[in-house]
Motif scaffolding. Structure first.
Motif, mmCIF file in Angstrom:
data_model
loop_
_atom_site.group_PDB
_atom_site.id
_atom_site.type_symbol
_atom_site.label_atom_id
_atom_site.label_comp_id
_atom_site.label_asym_id
_atom_site.label_seq_id
_atom_site.Cartn_x
_atom_site.Cartn_y
_atom_site.Cartn_z
ATOM 1 N N ALA A 1 0.854 -1.185 0.000
ATOM 2 C CA ALA A 1 0.000 0.000 0.000
ATOM 3 C C ALA A 1 0.889 1.233 0.000
ATOM 4 O O ALA A 1 2.108 1.148 0.189
ATOM 5 C CB ALA A 1 -0.910 0.000 1.231
ATOM 6 N N MET A 2 0.286 2.389 -0.212
ATOM 7 C CA MET A 2 1.028 3.627 -0.066
ATOM 8 C C MET A 2 1.306 3.866 1.411
ATOM 9 O O MET A 2 0.489 3.529 2.282
ATOM 10 C CB MET A 2 0.253 4.808 -0.646
ATOM 11 N N GLY A 3 2.451 4.446 1.703
ATOM 12 C CA GLY A 3 2.801 4.755 3.079
ATOM 13 C C GLY A 3 1.976 5.921 3.612
ATOM 14 O O GLY A 3 1.182 6.527 2.888
ATOM 15 N N THR A 4 2.195 6.224 4.859
ATOM 16 C CA THR A 4 1.479 7.326 5.503
ATOM 17 C C THR A 4 2.482 8.269 6.156
ATOM 18 O O THR A 4 3.653 7.923 6.346
ATOM 19 C CB THR A 4 0.515 6.803 6.583
ATOM 20 N N GLY A 5 2.022 9.486 6.486
ATOM 21 C CA GLY A 5 2.878 10.446 7.162
ATOM 22 C C GLY A 5 4.097 10.802 6.326
ATOM 23 O O GLY A 5 3.984 11.102 5.140
ATOM 24 N N VAL A 6 5.275 10.743 6.941
ATOM 25 C CA VAL A 6 6.505 11.110 6.237
ATOM 26 C C VAL A 6 6.840 10.118 5.124
ATOM 27 O O VAL A 6 7.696 10.401 4.274
ATOM 28 C CB VAL A 6 7.690 11.206 7.219
ATOM 29 N N HIS A 7 6.180 8.962 5.115
ATOM 30 C CA HIS A 7 6.434 7.939 4.093
ATOM 31 C C HIS A 7 5.333 7.914 3.030
ATOM 32 O O HIS A 7 5.252 6.957 2.260
ATOM 33 C CB HIS A 7 6.528 6.567 4.745
ATOM 34 N N SER A 8 4.502 8.951 2.969
ATOM 35 C CA SER A 8 3.303 8.907 2.132
ATOM 36 C C SER A 8 3.599 8.906 0.632
ATOM 37 O O SER A 8 2.715 8.573 -0.164
ATOM 38 C CB SER A 8 2.391 10.098 2.467
ATOM 39 N N GLU A 9 4.824 9.259 0.220
ATOM 40 C CA GLU A 9 5.143 9.298 -1.206
ATOM 41 C C GLU A 9 5.642 7.962 -1.728
ATOM 42 O O GLU A 9 5.875 7.817 -2.937
ATOM 43 C CB GLU A 9 6.199 10.373 -1.481
ATOM 44 N N TYR A 10 5.809 6.986 -0.828
ATOM 45 C CA TYR A 10 6.416 5.712 -1.220
ATOM 46 C C TYR A 10 5.514 4.540 -0.869
ATOM 47 O O TYR A 10 4.617 4.648 -0.032
ATOM 48 C CB TYR A 10 7.779 5.548 -0.536
ATOM 49 N N ALA A 11 5.789 3.424 -1.507
ATOM 50 C CA ALA A 11 5.060 2.197 -1.189
ATOM 51 C C ALA A 11 5.629 1.579 0.084
ATOM 52 O O ALA A 11 6.812 1.727 0.394
ATOM 53 C CB ALA A 11 5.177 1.212 -2.348
ATOM 54 N N LEU B 1 7.274 -2.216 6.389
ATOM 55 C CA LEU B 1 8.566 -2.264 5.724
ATOM 56 C C LEU B 1 8.613 -1.281 4.564
ATOM 57 O O LEU B 1 7.606 -1.062 3.884
ATOM 58 C CB LEU B 1 8.849 -3.671 5.210
ATOM 59 N N GLY B 2 9.784 -0.703 4.349
ATOM 60 C CA GLY B 2 9.990 0.203 3.233
ATOM 61 C C GLY B 2 11.282 -0.124 2.515
ATOM 62 O O GLY B 2 11.957 -1.110 2.820
ATOM 63 N N PHE C 1 21.506 0.365 -8.248
ATOM 64 C CA PHE C 1 21.253 0.456 -6.814
ATOM 65 C C PHE C 1 20.860 -0.912 -6.281
ATOM 66 O O PHE C 1 20.095 -1.638 -6.923
ATOM 67 C CB PHE C 1 20.112 1.443 -6.536
ATOM 68 N N GLN C 2 21.375 -1.226 -5.098
ATOM 69 C CA GLN C 2 20.941 -2.448 -4.436
ATOM 70 C C GLN C 2 19.854 -2.095 -3.434
ATOM 71 O O GLN C 2 20.020 -1.209 -2.597
ATOM 72 C CB GLN C 2 22.092 -3.130 -3.711
ATOM 73 N N ALA C 3 18.726 -2.796 -3.527
ATOM 74 C CA ALA C 3 17.617 -2.538 -2.618
ATOM 75 C C ALA C 3 17.904 -3.124 -1.237
ATOM 76 O O ALA C 3 18.462 -4.213 -1.103
ATOM 77 C CB ALA C 3 16.330 -3.143 -3.178
ATOM 78 N N VAL C 4 17.500 -2.372 -0.220
ATOM 79 C CA VAL C 4 17.652 -2.794 1.171
ATOM 80 C C VAL C 4 16.311 -2.614 1.869
ATOM 81 O O VAL C 4 15.673 -1.566 1.727
ATOM 82 C CB VAL C 4 18.733 -1.969 1.893
ATOM 83 N N THR C 5 15.875 -3.627 2.589
ATOM 84 C CA THR C 5 14.609 -3.546 3.312
ATOM 85 C C THR C 5 14.807 -2.821 4.640
ATOM 86 O O THR C 5 15.750 -3.112 5.373
ATOM 87 C CB THR C 5 14.040 -4.944 3.582
ATOM 88 N N GLN C 6 13.916 -1.872 4.932
ATOM 89 C CA GLN C 6 13.981 -1.115 6.176
ATOM 90 C C GLN C 6 12.652 -1.172 6.917
ATOM 91 O O GLN C 6 11.582 -1.218 6.300
ATOM 92 C CB GLN C 6 14.327 0.348 5.902
ATOM 93 N N ARG C 7 12.743 -1.159 8.235
ATOM 94 C CA ARG C 7 11.540 -0.999 9.060
ATOM 95 C C ARG C 7 11.186 0.477 9.109
ATOM 96 O O ARG C 7 12.042 1.328 9.350
ATOM 97 C CB ARG C 7 11.784 -1.534 10.464
ATOM 98 N N LEU C 8 9.922 0.801 8.921
ATOM 99 C CA LEU C 8 9.511 2.198 8.909
ATOM 100 C C LEU C 8 9.398 2.799 10.299
ATOM 101 O O LEU C 8 9.264 4.011 10.438
ATOM 102 C CB LEU C 8 8.182 2.345 8.160
#
Length: 277
Positions: free
Chosen positions: A24-34, A43-44, A78-85
């Motif tokens: 889903a789309m993120g919320t708050g400061v993450h609202s521009e990203y999935a 996760l982001g 770029f290598q993708a890295v999984t992050q906790r939001l």
């Protein structure tokens, strides 16, 4: 053709029987990203640049220093890295290792790769997207490796040829298995990179396992005085060699003495600000 945005890609993912439940789309400061939600954790995506440092002179590179890496290196990708939001530390492989059920592992791995692809392509990043694949997934999926993910990307309107599937060292160590995996992923349009746990593993790479990239830990190669032999052997194979996990200036300077072309690691991440949330 107008490239799809992140909201466009999330809308396309909503029709997928599994991805629609977790992306889903993120919320708050993450609202521009999935974002993805798995087991109550959001996760982001973040992206580590892989630089081609051959495009400028050695003198300029050394005088500029790693803090000016964007001025003397072009990004291969770029290598993708999984992050906790939520900001908590997150090791990409720990959650996988805690999952006992193979099918749940496959689902999490596929979800993570779809998330990173959406955030990468949806922001119109250039270059290649490097995506790790877990060793257990390689063993859980019996055949046609790459078929499912390729079909997902194509359904999103994305090109698999800009994605590099990064194989773990355990897979590279087995020459026959490596050859099968490489051919399978390439058949479905992907490029393939293989990680080496030690310099000797490069001997597993041959015409039977025609990798598109080789990756090696810079600290290990320098400690074992194997940078020059690795560069030479990779050159004979005509396979680009990426030295990753470069952590400081002395390592970076040492690598440049051996005509190293591609580098990646924490040294450059700290000075690279164009990341997805």
């Amino acid at each position: 053709m107008i490239p799809p945005t992140i909201p466009d890609l999330i809308a396309r993912a909503s029709g997928h029987p599994f991805l629609g439940e977790h992306l889903a789309m993120g919320t708050g400061v993450h609202s521009e990203y999935a974002m993805a939600e798995f087991d109550g954790i959001q996760l982001g995506s973040a992206y580590e640049p892989i630089f081609d440092i051959s495009v400028h002179s050695l003198a300029q590179s050394l005088s500029s220093g790693p803090e000016c890496v964007d001025q003397f290196g072009d990004e291969l990708g770029f290598q993708a890295v999984t992050q906790r939001l939520d900001g908590e530390p997150f090791d990409l492989f720990d959650p996988f290792d805690r999952i006992a059920d193979d099918q749940e592992l496959v689902a999490l791995d596929r979800m993570s790769r779809a998330l990173h692809a959406i955030n990468f392509f949806g922001t119109q990043r250039h270059g290649l997207l490097f995506l790790r694949v877990h060793e257990r997934l390689l063993k859980s999926v019996k055949y046609d490796h790459g078929r499912h993910f390729s079909s997902v990307l194509v359904s999103f309107g994305l090109n698999p040829s800009r994605v590099v599937i990064e194989l773990p060292a355990a897979a590279v160590a087995h020459k026959t298995f490596l050859g099968y995996l490489t051919r399978s992923y390439q058949r479905y349009g992907f490029k393939v990179a293989g990680n080496l746990s030690n310099a000797g593993q490069i001997l597993s790479v041959s015409d039977t396992a025609r990798l598109d990239f080789i990756k090696m830990d810079a600290a290990v190669a320098l400690r074992e005085s194997m940078v020059k032999p690795l560069v030479g052997y990779a050159s004979r194979l005509r396979i680009p060699l990426i030295f990753n996990r470069v952590v400081d200036g002395p390592q970076f300077d040492a690598l440049q003495q051996y005509d190293v072309r591609f580098v990646q690691g924490p040294l450059f991440n700290a000075h690279y600000h164009d990341r997805a949330a």
